[in-house]
Write a protein that holds these residues in place. Sequence first.
Motif, PDB file in Angstrom:
ATOM      1  N   LYS A 199       0.943  -1.125   0.121  1.00  0.00           N
ATOM      2  CA  LYS A 199      -0.056  -0.038  -0.113  1.00  0.00           C
ATOM      3  C   LYS A 199       1.013   1.038   0.034  1.00  0.00           C
ATOM      4  O   LYS A 199       0.773   2.072   0.988  1.00  0.00           O
ATOM      5  CB  LYS A 199      -1.005  -0.020   1.181  1.00  0.00           C
ATOM      6  CG  LYS A 199      -2.028  -0.832   0.982  1.00  0.00           C
ATOM      7  CD  LYS A 199      -3.290  -0.447   2.185  1.00  0.00           C
ATOM      8  CE  LYS A 199      -4.422  -1.121   1.847  1.00  0.00           C
ATOM      9  NZ  LYS A 199      -5.586  -1.150   2.873  1.00  0.00           N
ATOM     10  N   GLU A 200       1.740   1.281  -1.117  1.00  0.00           N
ATOM     11  CA  GLU A 200       2.436   2.490  -1.215  1.00  0.00           C
ATOM     12  C   GLU A 200       1.602   3.523  -1.939  1.00  0.00           C
ATOM     13  O   GLU A 200       0.889   3.353  -2.940  1.00  0.00           O
ATOM     14  CB  GLU A 200       3.787   2.315  -1.971  1.00  0.00           C
ATOM     15  CG  GLU A 200       4.553   1.085  -1.187  1.00  0.00           C
ATOM     16  CD  GLU A 200       4.173  -0.281  -1.676  1.00  0.00           C
ATOM     17  OE1 GLU A 200       5.128  -1.283  -1.397  1.00  0.00           O
ATOM     18  OE2 GLU A 200       3.320  -0.430  -2.523  1.00  0.00           O
ATOM     19  N   ILE A 201       2.194   4.899  -1.886  1.00  0.00           N
ATOM     20  CA  ILE A 201       1.788   5.934  -2.815  1.00  0.00           C
ATOM     21  C   ILE A 201       2.622   6.037  -3.941  1.00  0.00           C
ATOM     22  O   ILE A 201       3.654   5.865  -3.447  1.00  0.00           O
ATOM     23  CB  ILE A 201       1.215   7.160  -2.015  1.00  0.00           C
ATOM     24  CG1 ILE A 201       0.261   7.133  -0.738  1.00  0.00           C
ATOM     25  CG2 ILE A 201       1.313   8.388  -2.837  1.00  0.00           C
ATOM     26  CD1 ILE A 201       0.033   8.522  -0.264  1.00  0.00           C
ATOM     27  N   ASN A 202       2.154   6.198  -5.090  1.00  0.00           N
ATOM     28  CA  ASN A 202       2.935   6.459  -6.224  1.00  0.00           C
ATOM     29  C   ASN A 202       3.514   7.737  -6.270  1.00  0.00           C
ATOM     30  O   ASN A 202       3.368   8.653  -5.268  1.00  0.00           O
ATOM     31  CB  ASN A 202       2.218   6.230  -7.438  1.00  0.00           C
ATOM     32  CG  ASN A 202       1.462   5.006  -7.456  1.00  0.00           C
ATOM     33  OD1 ASN A 202       2.056   3.955  -7.615  1.00  0.00           O
ATOM     34  ND2 ASN A 202       0.200   5.002  -7.526  1.00  0.00           N
ATOM     35  N   GLY A 203       4.588   8.108  -6.957  1.00  0.00           N
ATOM     36  CA  GLY A 203       5.150   9.290  -7.169  1.00  0.00           C
ATOM     37  C   GLY A 203       4.222  10.328  -7.368  1.00  0.00           C
ATOM     38  O   GLY A 203       3.888  11.359  -6.640  1.00  0.00           O
ATOM     39  N   LEU A 204       3.291  10.162  -8.521  1.00  0.00           N
ATOM     40  CA  LEU A 204       2.124  11.096  -8.862  1.00  0.00           C
ATOM     41  C   LEU A 204       1.015   9.987  -9.177  1.00  0.00           C
ATOM     42  O   LEU A 204       1.147   8.994 -10.025  1.00  0.00           O
ATOM     43  CB  LEU A 204       2.430  11.782 -10.117  1.00  0.00           C
ATOM     44  CG  LEU A 204       1.225  12.512 -10.646  1.00  0.00           C
ATOM     45  CD1 LEU A 204       0.774  13.434  -9.637  1.00  0.00           C
ATOM     46  CD2 LEU A 204       1.630  13.307 -11.634  1.00  0.00           C
ATOM     47  N   THR A 205       0.079   9.964  -8.291  1.00  0.00           N
ATOM     48  CA  THR A 205      -1.266   9.092  -8.273  1.00  0.00           C
ATOM     49  C   THR A 205      -2.349  10.101  -9.099  1.00  0.00           C
ATOM     50  O   THR A 205      -2.556  11.069  -8.172  1.00  0.00           O
ATOM     51  CB  THR A 205      -1.752   8.580  -7.154  1.00  0.00           C
ATOM     52  OG1 THR A 205      -0.698   7.644  -6.601  1.00  0.00           O
ATOM     53  CG2 THR A 205      -2.927   7.711  -7.240  1.00  0.00           C
ATOM     54  N   LEU A 206      -2.913   9.580  -9.889  1.00  0.00           N
ATOM     55  CA  LEU A 206      -3.950  10.282 -10.617  1.00  0.00           C
ATOM     56  C   LEU A 206      -5.385   9.496 -10.647  1.00  0.00           C
ATOM     57  O   LEU A 206      -5.599   8.528 -11.460  1.00  0.00           O
ATOM     58  CB  LEU A 206      -3.596  10.603 -11.915  1.00  0.00           C
ATOM     59  CG  LEU A 206      -2.414  11.698 -12.094  1.00  0.00           C
ATOM     60  CD1 LEU A 206      -1.756  11.347 -13.535  1.00  0.00           C
ATOM     61  CD2 LEU A 206      -2.595  12.973 -11.724  1.00  0.00           C
ATOM     62  N   GLY A 207      -6.349  10.052  -9.811  1.00  0.00           N
ATOM     63  CA  GLY A 207      -7.711   9.232  -9.742  1.00  0.00           C
ATOM     64  C   GLY A 207      -8.912   9.965 -10.264  1.00  0.00           C
ATOM     65  O   GLY A 207      -9.040  10.964  -9.920  1.00  0.00           O
ATOM     66  N   SER A 208      -9.152   9.589 -11.274  1.00  0.00           N
ATOM     67  CA  SER A 208     -10.345  10.279 -12.213  1.00  0.00           C
ATOM     68  C   SER A 208     -10.214  11.615 -12.512  1.00  0.00           C
ATOM     69  O   SER A 208     -11.187  12.386 -12.209  1.00  0.00           O
ATOM     70  CB  SER A 208     -11.550   9.789 -11.288  1.00  0.00           C
ATOM     71  OG  SER A 208     -11.585   8.269 -11.140  1.00  0.00           O
ATOM     72  N   VAL A 209      -9.070  11.995 -12.991  1.00  0.00           N
ATOM     73  CA  VAL A 209      -8.612  13.301 -13.221  1.00  0.00           C
ATOM     74  C   VAL A 209      -9.189  13.809 -14.362  1.00  0.00           C
ATOM     75  O   VAL A 209      -9.138  12.751 -15.517  1.00  0.00           O
ATOM     76  CB  VAL A 209      -6.943  13.636 -12.871  1.00  0.00           C
ATOM     77  CG1 VAL A 209      -6.867  14.933 -13.281  1.00  0.00           C
ATOM     78  CG2 VAL A 209      -6.662  13.269 -11.723  1.00  0.00           C
TER      79      VAL A 209
END
Length: 261
Positions: A199-209
Amino acid sequence: MAFAALTLCSAAFFCGCSDDDENSNNQDGGGGTQTEERNWSEDNGVKAADNLLFEGNVIGNGDQEFVFKGKQTLPKGTYTLRGWVYIANGSELTIEPGTVIRGDKKTKAALIVERGGKLWARGTANAPIVFTSAAEKGNRKPGDWGGLIICGQAPHNAGEAQIEGGPRTKHGGSNPADNSGALSYVRIEFAGYPFQTDKEINGLTLGSVGNGTQLDHIQVSYSNDDSFEWFGGTVNAKYLIAYKGWDDDFDTDNGFCGNVQ
């Protein structure tokens, strides 16, 4: 995969990617005179305020979760990001060119734009905006802090979903043209703190942008997870660099249908 075209650029992008390379003229430790006045409230049980700066140059109050509800500009300077800082629905954060934001490892720092919130981070080729580790130069490693998450209201093939990595934020909607702000001439380094196993956060996570959002000239380096990951959405992007990440360079899921070149 929904990439119409994908240009994999060399690592010699704007201002390099070494962990010893921040904006050399940006070591003042602050962003000018900032007021400590704020109006406090709560957002789903989490402390919220209309001023996200504490102690002059600290973003977030130090709690694991803090909600920013207002409109604010961070002048050019060096700041420390602590905890999960949410930019709430209707709120806007503007970051001036040349700013450096250093993510705190102890508080698993991450900046999260929620549905209806906006982040305006427009750097320049000579003055990029840098999100990096708060560790000393030479001691920075992948996973030193969380990362940058942007969530919007564009279509997602599950309708609505919880964002990956642990934060409370949901994403998805019915507006392909949704606007979450702008990232331009931005570097993101040493992100991907593992909150739990896998459960890492990515460098840049884009959810339904949505495609009303501007994404260009973005470099993600030394991520502990994916460099860039899209979960649904319609946003277009260009001039992206993924450099020495530990998982995927570019990953798309849940019906992403934007163009990346």
